[in-house]
Design an enzyme around this catalytic site. Structure first.
Site, mmCIF file in Angstrom:
data_model
loop_
_atom_site.group_PDB
_atom_site.id
_atom_site.type_symbol
_atom_site.label_atom_id
_atom_site.label_comp_id
_atom_site.label_asym_id
_atom_site.label_seq_id
_atom_site.Cartn_x
_atom_site.Cartn_y
_atom_site.Cartn_z
ATOM 1 N N TRP A 42 0.876 -1.179 0.000
ATOM 2 C CA TRP A 42 0.000 0.000 0.000
ATOM 3 C C TRP A 42 0.908 1.223 0.000
ATOM 4 O O TRP A 42 1.839 1.303 0.802
ATOM 5 C CB TRP A 42 -0.911 0.052 1.234
ATOM 6 N N GLU B 84 -3.132 -2.827 -2.535
ATOM 7 C CA GLU B 84 -4.254 -2.260 -1.765
ATOM 8 C C GLU B 84 -4.569 -0.832 -2.200
ATOM 9 O O GLU B 84 -3.763 0.073 -2.032
ATOM 10 C CB GLU B 84 -3.887 -2.272 -0.271
ATOM 11 N N LYS C 271 -7.285 2.631 -2.281
ATOM 12 C CA LYS C 271 -8.187 3.317 -1.360
ATOM 13 C C LYS C 271 -8.778 4.550 -2.020
ATOM 14 O O LYS C 271 -8.424 4.901 -3.150
ATOM 15 C CB LYS C 271 -7.506 3.652 -0.036
ATOM 16 N N ASP D 38 -9.567 -3.473 1.944
ATOM 17 C CA ASP D 38 -9.567 -2.872 3.282
ATOM 18 C C ASP D 38 -10.958 -2.309 3.488
ATOM 19 O O ASP D 38 -11.419 -1.473 2.704
ATOM 20 C CB ASP D 38 -8.494 -1.786 3.378
ATOM 21 N N HIS E 253 -11.747 1.424 3.150
ATOM 22 C CA HIS E 253 -11.242 2.155 1.992
ATOM 23 C C HIS E 253 -12.256 2.443 0.892
ATOM 24 O O HIS E 253 -11.879 2.670 -0.249
ATOM 25 C CB HIS E 253 -10.057 1.400 1.391
ATOM 26 N N HIS F 38 -8.220 -6.529 4.717
ATOM 27 C CA HIS F 38 -7.806 -5.718 5.852
ATOM 28 C C HIS F 38 -9.097 -5.397 6.584
ATOM 29 O O HIS F 38 -9.804 -4.463 6.223
ATOM 30 C CB HIS F 38 -7.117 -4.433 5.391
ATOM 31 N N ASP G 22 -11.961 6.700 7.006
ATOM 32 C CA ASP G 22 -11.063 5.549 7.179
ATOM 33 C C ASP G 22 -10.359 5.643 8.537
ATOM 34 O O ASP G 22 -9.146 5.789 8.609
ATOM 35 C CB ASP G 22 -10.052 5.567 6.019
ATOM 36 N N ASP H 87 -10.025 3.497 11.058
ATOM 37 C CA ASP H 87 -9.353 2.321 11.608
ATOM 38 C C ASP H 87 -9.709 2.049 13.060
ATOM 39 O O ASP H 87 -8.835 1.746 13.877
ATOM 40 C CB ASP H 87 -7.833 2.414 11.398
ATOM 41 N N ASP I 253 -6.652 -4.773 10.121
ATOM 42 C CA ASP I 253 -5.958 -3.489 9.989
ATOM 43 C C ASP I 253 -6.715 -2.388 10.712
ATOM 44 O O ASP I 253 -7.462 -1.637 10.115
ATOM 45 C CB ASP I 253 -5.793 -3.133 8.495
#
Ligand code: RNT
Ligand code: ZN
Length: 417
Positions: free
Chosen positions: A186, A225, A227, A258, A261, A285, A293, A295, A325
């Site tokens: 990424w 990856e 996004k 992810d 994303h 992820h 995003d 997380d 993730d």
């Protein structure tokens, strides 16, 4: 939790599921074979162990300063082992390049070699853990807003060199463990504001990827990856989803999904069956976006549940790698690992317990309301008793009992940091 009650609840659950044609013993075996790849970066807020480490940059951010973060490699390993002792099953560990064992030396990203991961390889072997890997483009003086897509040839080459070396390291890990190491790529590359050079940047990223993937590395697998945007790079992302999907389809690479994303109303779960006819394998992820995003720690929310349902319904269990993730620095970090991992596992368990073949038959026979009825009924089936049984069989605390274990670890270990 009383063992007797767990046994009784499981016996009832087993029969309830048998009534609808689901064999919980077979599902427990499948769940045992389900391996998450625990991301090392929740333990220290994505800081890593470079001697020359500076502030975080490159499109991502961790917020919160809860005490007790791992400050060095020994503390991180100790925390990971603690978290693993509270998560049923056996799970992989996903390292970023910045988590090398640099032993006090300044090792720039274009100088890294497997030597700095030797102690990880040994540690992993000792603890029966398989390793995965990631190149690291962020938090470096040369990160800027463009790395692999940088028109400055010396910077672009620097990151190409870094990523090639990371593939060598991943391959060496794969060889040492006798199982391919999954390496994710990424990069944050993008623009904060309007730009007229989108095509140029994408041309450069493609060129860099072609150079990076030139070498055959049989014991590692490449994931890419994409996004939507990164912090400070809101207007344009070079590695957008369309770009990587097309690249992966053409070059036989793994696409990383992810869950943070995508656009807020877009469904990551829907990507599974859309990609699988063209892409051999997927990497996940699993994360939790809250408004962006962000997380946050994975929980059993609808998007996560739907993602696992889609994988199982597509019969794609063996074509997916299950990375996590998230990185929340505002709460106990061991707790974050345990909650996120157990929630992902519970979503997988619920998906495995679905009588999907029977539901599929009804759907194909045009029995729409029955499909809806059965899917609704599954939500209240006693899957929790099956999960508790799984914890018992794996010798880890059942239900909320893991909280006391973490309290003890805080008192004895992390509060002294
Ligand atoms: C960033 C990507 C990437 C990172 C980790 C640290 O938006 O999700 O996967 O979170 O590599
Ligand atoms: Zn990610």
């Amino acid at each position: 939790m009383k063992k007797e009650l767990i046994d009784q609840a499981y016996a009832v659950a087993r029969e309830r599921y048998a009534e609808i044609g689901v064999d919980t013993e077979a599902v427990l075996k499948q769940l045992q074979d389900f391996h998450l790849s625990l991301h090392c970066w929740q333990a220290d807020d994505v800081h890593g162990f470079e001697v020359q480490a500076g502030a975080m940059s490159g499109g991502i951010q961790s917020t919160g300063d809860f005490p007790g973060a791992a400050r060095n490699i020994d503390e991180l390993r100790q925390d990971i082992l603690k978290a693993k002792s509270l998560i049923p099953g056996n799970h992989r560990l996903n390292l970023h390049e910045i988590y090398g064992d640099f032993k006090g030396k300044v090792v720039d990203r274009d100088e890294v070699t497997v030597e700095y991961f030797q102690s990880w390889i040994e540690w992993a072997k000792e603890h029966n853990t398989l390793l995965d890997f990631n190149s690291s483009s962020f938090s470096h003086p040369k990160s800027g807003s463009l790395s692999l897509a940088n028109p400055d040839e010396s910077i672009r080459k620097f990151w190409v060199e870094h990523t090639k070396r990371c593939r060598d390291i991943a391959n060496a890990m794969g060889e040492a463990q006798g199982d391919p190491c999954i390496m994710n790529l990424w990069v944050h590359d993008g623009c904060k504001d309007v730009s007229v050079n989108h095509a140029l940047y994408r041309h450069l990223l493609k060129k860099s990827l072609d150079e990076i993937f030139e070498k055959e590395e049989p014991m590692m697998k490449d994931c890419i990856e994409g996004k939507v945007f990164g912090i400070g790079l809101e207007s344009f992302t070079v590695g957008a989803h369309d770009f990587y999907t097309a690249y992966a389809a053409q070059n036989n690479k793994i696409v990383t999904i992810d869950t943070g994303h995508y656009h807020p109303t877009e469904s990551p779960a829907d990507k599974v069956s859309a990609l699988l006819p063209f892409i051999k394998e997927l990497m996940l992820h699993v994360s939790r976006p809250v408004r962006w995003d962000s997380d946050h720690v994975t929980i059993m929310d609808d998007p996560t549940q739907e993602l696992f349902f889609e994988i199982v319904r597509a019969g794609a269990l063996d074509r997916v790698h299950y990375g996590l993730d998230f990185f929340d620095g505002s709460i106990n970090r061991i707790g974050a690992y345990v909650i996120g991992s157990r929630s992902a596992q519970k979503c997988m368990l619920r998906a495995l317990l679905e009588p999907s073949a029977a539901i599929s038959k009804l759907e194909l026979a045009g029995e729409g309301y029955k499909v809806l009825a059965l899917i609704e009924e599954q939500k209240a089936m006693p899957w929790q008793a099956v999960y508790d049984e799984f914890c018992v069989r794996n010798n880890v605390p059942v239900g909320q009992d893991f909280i006391a274990e973490i309290d003890k670890y805080v008192a004895e270990v992390t509060s002294k940091r």
